[in-house]
Design an enzyme around this catalytic site. Structure first.
Site, short mmCIF file in Angstrom:
data_model
loop_
_atom_site.label_atom_id
_atom_site.label_comp_id
_atom_site.label_asym_id
_atom_site.label_seq_id
_atom_site.Cartn_x
_atom_site.Cartn_y
_atom_site.Cartn_z
N GLY A 131 27.99 34.85 -12.03
CA GLY A 131 27.51 35.19 -13.36
C GLY A 131 26.89 34.05 -14.14
O GLY A 131 26.53 34.23 -15.29
N ASN A 176 31.64 29.89 -15.48
CA ASN A 176 30.95 30.57 -14.39
C ASN A 176 30.26 29.51 -13.56
O ASN A 176 29.54 28.66 -14.10
CB ASN A 176 29.93 31.57 -14.93
CG ASN A 176 30.59 32.67 -15.75
OD1 ASN A 176 31.72 33.06 -15.46
ND2 ASN A 176 29.91 33.16 -16.75
N HIS A 212 33.14 29.25 -21.71
CA HIS A 212 33.27 30.41 -22.59
C HIS A 212 34.69 30.43 -23.13
O HIS A 212 35.65 30.46 -22.35
CB HIS A 212 33.02 31.70 -21.81
CG HIS A 212 31.64 31.83 -21.27
ND1 HIS A 212 30.68 32.62 -21.88
CD2 HIS A 212 31.04 31.27 -20.19
CE1 HIS A 212 29.56 32.54 -21.18
NE2 HIS A 212 29.75 31.73 -20.15
N HIS A 232 28.88 24.87 -19.18
CA HIS A 232 29.38 25.32 -20.47
C HIS A 232 30.62 26.18 -20.24
O HIS A 232 30.77 26.80 -19.20
CB HIS A 232 28.32 26.10 -21.26
CG HIS A 232 27.78 27.29 -20.53
ND1 HIS A 232 26.89 27.19 -19.48
CD2 HIS A 232 28.01 28.62 -20.70
CE1 HIS A 232 26.58 28.40 -19.04
NE2 HIS A 232 27.25 29.29 -19.76
#
Length: 115
Positions: free
Chosen positions: A93, A87, A102, A100
């Site tokens: 979001g 993101n 996901h 990082h």
């Protein structure tokens, strides 16, 4: 001087979390609000990059390390198939401005892009 990010604080042991994998420059934890059967976060130890665009421009080798650990985690925790989501920006979001990734896996369908 700004406050350390939540991810730095987790890595430093100030906030409890299980580090499930680690390399010299990257570590991984489980997402506390999973959006898929497997939802892991892969995080560079450095706070130098706020998002994936900055990381790609500033340290492509570190980005490759993030992707490599994501791949290893998907092989270990799922069937090897995974979705990798970064993101970038609050309107996309992003809530923690320490880059990082996901890692999402486990029966995902193309229509389930909301991560």
């Amino acid at each position: 001087m700004s406050e350390p990010s939540i991810f730095t604080r987790i890595h430093n042991g100030e906030i409890p979390s299980e580090i499930i994998a680690e390399t010299e420059n990257v570590f991984a934890i489980r997402d506390i609000a999973p959006k898929a059967p497997v939802h892991l976060l892969v995080i560079p130890k450095t706070e130098d990059y706020r998002n994936v665009v900055e990381l790609a421009a500033g340290d492509p080798g570190l980005l490759a390390e993030v992707v490599g650990l994501a791949n290893s985690l998907a092989a270990e925790h799922a069937d090897g198939d995974f979705r990798l989501v970064f993101n970038t920006g609050p309107n996309a979001g992003q809530t923690v401005f320490h880059v990082h990734a996901h890692v999402l896996a486990g029966g995902l369908e193309e229509e389930s892009l909301g991560a």
